[in-house]
Design an enzyme around this catalytic site. Sequence first.
Site, PDB file in Angstrom:
ATOM      1  N   THR A 155       0.832  -1.207   0.000  1.00  0.00           N
ATOM      2  CA  THR A 155       0.000   0.000   0.000  1.00  0.00           C
ATOM      3  C   THR A 155       0.866   1.256   0.000  1.00  0.00           C
ATOM      4  O   THR A 155       0.351   2.358   0.141  1.00  0.00           O
ATOM      5  CB  THR A 155      -0.908   0.027   1.250  1.00  0.00           C
ATOM      6  OG1 THR A 155      -0.073  -0.086   2.413  1.00  0.00           O
ATOM      7  CG2 THR A 155      -1.893  -1.123   1.249  1.00  0.00           C
TER       8      THR A 155
ATOM      9  N   ALA B  65       5.123   5.171  10.647  1.00  0.00           N
ATOM     10  CA  ALA B  65       3.964   4.669   9.911  1.00  0.00           C
ATOM     11  C   ALA B  65       3.899   5.359   8.557  1.00  0.00           C
ATOM     12  O   ALA B  65       4.297   6.518   8.414  1.00  0.00           O
ATOM     13  CB  ALA B  65       2.684   4.933  10.701  1.00  0.00           C
ATOM     14  N   LYS B  66       3.376   4.591   7.589  1.00  0.00           N
ATOM     15  CA  LYS B  66       3.245   5.136   6.234  1.00  0.00           C
ATOM     16  C   LYS B  66       2.459   6.433   6.242  1.00  0.00           C
ATOM     17  O   LYS B  66       2.800   7.389   5.575  1.00  0.00           O
ATOM     18  CB  LYS B  66       2.445   4.147   5.370  1.00  0.00           C
ATOM     19  CG  LYS B  66       3.279   3.056   4.769  1.00  0.00           C
ATOM     20  CD  LYS B  66       2.370   2.072   4.031  1.00  0.00           C
ATOM     21  CE  LYS B  66       2.992   0.696   4.049  1.00  0.00           C
ATOM     22  NZ  LYS B  66       2.100  -0.387   3.727  1.00  0.00           N
ATOM     23  N   ARG B  67       1.385   6.438   7.054  1.00  0.00           N
ATOM     24  CA  ARG B  67       0.498   7.601   6.998  1.00  0.00           C
ATOM     25  C   ARG B  67       1.173   8.872   7.514  1.00  0.00           C
ATOM     26  O   ARG B  67       0.749   9.968   7.217  1.00  0.00           O
ATOM     27  CB  ARG B  67      -0.817   7.326   7.724  1.00  0.00           C
ATOM     28  CG  ARG B  67      -0.667   6.986   9.179  1.00  0.00           C
ATOM     29  CD  ARG B  67      -2.024   6.701   9.821  1.00  0.00           C
ATOM     30  NE  ARG B  67      -1.838   6.138  11.135  1.00  0.00           N
ATOM     31  CZ  ARG B  67      -1.583   4.865  11.380  1.00  0.00           C
ATOM     32  NH1 ARG B  67      -1.508   4.013  10.394  1.00  0.00           N
ATOM     33  NH2 ARG B  67      -1.396   4.432  12.607  1.00  0.00           N
TER      34      ARG B  67
END
Length: 283
Positions: free
Chosen positions: A21, A255-257
Amino acid sequence: MRPMPPTPPPGSVTRFAPSPTGFLHLGHAHSALFAARLAEQAGGRFLLRIEDIDATRCRPEFTTAICEDLAWLGLAWEEPVRVQSARMAHYGATLDSLRGRGLLYPCFCTRGDIAAAIAAAHGPAAIYPGTCRNLPAAEADARIAAGRPYALRLDVTRALAETGPLHFTDLIHGPRRCVPEAQGDVVLARKDIPASYHLCVTQDDAEQGVTLVTRGEDLLEATDIHRLLQALMGWPEPLYAHHGLITDEAGKRLAKRDQAPTLRALRASGMSPAEVRARAGFP
Ligand code: GLU
């Protein structure tokens, strides 16, 4: 560097199972290096699996990038790489079997329905209150025939009545008793995706002969569900090692976000694989 767990049993099979993702960051590098190191210490095998069942969020270019980044880091895994999106029929067969045993039920609730039911019952915040559990079969069938979208939930009370109490052993956290009921009747097939993380990860670990499941300690509770599925399906019980999470300078989990720096960005800034491995805790 944080301490490694005790050496795992000889021949242990581990895996790294990212979801494509986004691009990998240092937290992923830590997780992948951790799994590979334990397999190496055990004289075992290290697998890579792409967990891409969520077609709304996963993209093939991220899968390509994951393989490139891991190879750049110096990791080697066994081929072929398992790709979950190619295996939906296998997960479907497990769902059919559990459904035939009366352990799953269709749930028609929307997010709004669930929030309203929880508020009305003053129940624990994140747990499904069981609205559809006792829906008469004729009513459920009629709604399905009318084309209403539905998820499939595991009836955890029934499932536990079949399996009895469950435990698992973690190389880092020691022996743990499972409390899957604390998470309520979890979803095993979503309305928009015909399988869930819990089902696919557990089935693939069993079918691929993974004997040591390594992942971040944020997934410790998920393992309670996975042990329940293993017991219901007669799949073998692996050993576990849930590692601590890599944090940034402020102690916050990457985290990616939050736009944690990706391995590609570190590479583009001129860092060598050895430097990135060291920053990920594996000098
Ligand atoms: N695919 C999951 C993730 O990227 C991890 C699976 C697992 O290790 O259990 O978060």
